[in-house]
Design an enzyme around this catalytic site. Sequence first.
Site, short mmCIF file in Angstrom:
data_model
loop_
_atom_site.label_atom_id
_atom_site.label_comp_id
_atom_site.label_asym_id
_atom_site.label_seq_id
_atom_site.Cartn_x
_atom_site.Cartn_y
_atom_site.Cartn_z
N LYS A 11 0.85 -1.20 0.00
CA LYS A 11 0.00 0.00 0.00
C LYS A 11 0.88 1.24 0.00
O LYS A 11 2.06 1.20 0.38
CB LYS A 11 -0.93 0.04 1.22
CG LYS A 11 -0.24 0.10 2.61
CD LYS A 11 0.14 1.48 3.10
CE LYS A 11 0.94 1.43 4.39
NZ LYS A 11 1.76 2.50 4.75
N ASP A 141 -2.21 -1.67 10.23
CA ASP A 141 -2.44 -1.67 8.78
C ASP A 141 -2.95 -3.02 8.25
O ASP A 141 -3.29 -3.12 7.07
CB ASP A 141 -1.13 -1.35 8.04
CG ASP A 141 -0.91 0.16 7.88
OD1 ASP A 141 -1.83 0.94 8.19
OD2 ASP A 141 0.19 0.53 7.45
C1 LIG Z 1 2.72 4.56 9.45
C2 LIG Z 1 1.73 3.58 8.86
C3 LIG Z 1 0.79 4.35 7.91
O1 LIG Z 1 -0.04 3.50 7.16
O2 LIG Z 1 2.30 2.57 8.07
P1 LIG Z 1 3.82 2.05 7.81
O3 LIG Z 1 4.72 3.19 7.53
O4 LIG Z 1 4.22 1.27 9.03
O5 LIG Z 1 3.69 1.15 6.60
C4 LIG Z 1 0.85 2.94 9.95
O6 LIG Z 1 0.24 3.93 10.74
C5 LIG Z 1 1.60 1.97 10.84
O7 LIG Z 1 0.91 0.78 10.85
P2 LIG Z 1 1.58 -0.59 11.37
O8 LIG Z 1 2.94 -0.73 10.77
O9 LIG Z 1 0.60 -1.69 11.15
O10 LIG Z 1 1.77 -0.22 12.87
P3 LIG Z 1 1.68 -1.07 14.22
O11 LIG Z 1 2.49 -2.32 14.06
O12 LIG Z 1 0.27 -1.19 14.66
O13 LIG Z 1 2.45 -0.07 15.21
C6 LIG Z 1 3.83 0.15 15.18
C7 LIG Z 1 4.12 1.30 16.12
O14 LIG Z 1 3.73 2.54 15.52
C8 LIG Z 1 3.12 3.39 16.45
N1 LIG Z 1 1.73 3.72 15.99
C9 LIG Z 1 1.15 2.98 15.02
C10 LIG Z 1 -0.12 3.30 14.57
C11 LIG Z 1 -0.77 4.39 15.17
N2 LIG Z 1 -2.00 4.75 14.79
N3 LIG Z 1 -0.18 5.11 16.14
C12 LIG Z 1 1.08 4.80 16.56
O15 LIG Z 1 1.61 5.47 17.45
C13 LIG Z 1 3.15 2.68 17.79
O16 LIG Z 1 4.32 3.12 18.45
C14 LIG Z 1 3.33 1.23 17.42
O17 LIG Z 1 4.04 0.52 18.40
#
Ligand SMILES: C[C@@](CO)(OP(=O)(O)O)[C@H](O)COP(=O)(O)OP(=O)(O)OC[C@H]1O[C@@H](n2ccc(N)nc2=O)[C@H](O)[C@@H]1O
Length: 315
Positions: A11, A141
Amino acid sequence: MRSYSLIAPAKINLYLEIIGNRPDGYHELAMILQSIDLADQIDLHAASTEAIRVYCHHPQVPTDNSNLAYRAAALMAKQFPDAFSNFGGIDITVRKNIPVAAGLAGGSTNAAAVLVGIDLMWNLGLTQSELEELGAQLGSDVPFCIAGGTVIATGRGEKLSPLPSLDHIYIVLAKYRSLEVSTAWAYKTYRQVFGSTYMTNTEDLAARASAVHSAEIVKAIVNKDAVKIANKMHNDLEKVVLPSYSQVLQLRELFASQEGVLGTMMSGSGPSVFAIVESKAQAEIVKQKIREAIPDEDLELFVTQTIGNGIQILN
Ligand SMILES: C[C@@](CO)(OP(=O)(O)O)[C@H](O)COP(=O)(O)OP(=O)(O)OC[C@H]1O[C@@H](n2ccc(N)nc2=O)[C@H](O)[C@@H]1O
Ligand SMILES: Nc1ncnc2c1ncn2[C@@H]1O[C@H](COP(=O)(O)OP(=O)(O)O)[C@@H](O)[C@H]1O
């Protein structure tokens, strides 16, 4: 069937606004998530021993119980112990094409594929919302990755409202192979720098969530207006990642200066950067230009496009 192969798409985030802190330590978000045709393949095989094993050749992907695909299978085994003992163990092969630790939900989409595949393998007949609830236990996600497409995601990213499908928009995507940005670090730093500027009370959060600035990009998506979509993209996490990672900033600026680029943005917590372009031909030209400007082999470059689906069953 004893074997399934599934396609697990990555994504990008067309929009990511941090609304505030949540009592559970996560951040309240307003996002627009978009599936792209850059994808991993997940092969599942029923095994004779009652164990879960993960196979993956990618050097940055663990094969122990920290792999999100492993964790998805372990969750299914815990939730459905009778099925697990009836059907035995499970071998999971992850064929990685999605850059790792890139902000492209690589691990999350692998976990989503394992949930969908085991549901089929064990004849569980789970609904999409039941699968999404299980997914939310693995990562914010993961629920999105199951059905994919173009979706507004709120809460910590797990509350989903589908938008009309936005397929065939061409994207050039770049990521330095050896550069990783921790998602937890990005959110923590954002909180440290900007935490005092947004609300922490949950009622205020709900009020503010209904007034997010995403309305214009949503309208552009409904109208399938690629120029406007590219113009209205936003990612709050750029505010902490770009100043700390000069290579990401450089990529962002390089994309912005290319002819034919309608808009450019970092995806999720980075460090991948993508650009929306007018056509496939234009995407190939932009990719070539970026390669000429940065001949470094560490830079991975892809031409991809938006798609209207998440996990697909191959056979
Ligand atoms: C930033 C995003 C944007 O789509 O994606 P990625 O860059 O990882 O792909 C997401 O919010 C990431 O989602 P995901 O990778 O599933 O996160 P999680 O495992 O749930 O969380 C990882 C860490 O990110 C922080 N976290 C995540 C989601 C959220 N809404 N608030 C947070 O503060 C927390 O510290 C958590 O411990
Ligand atoms: N199946 C998986 N695919 C990719 N990375 C995984 C997987 N399981 C665990 N990881 C680990 O998760 C971290 C985040 O990777 P990934 O999910 O690709 O990134 P992001 O959350 O930025 O989209 C990496 O450090 C990687 O080692």
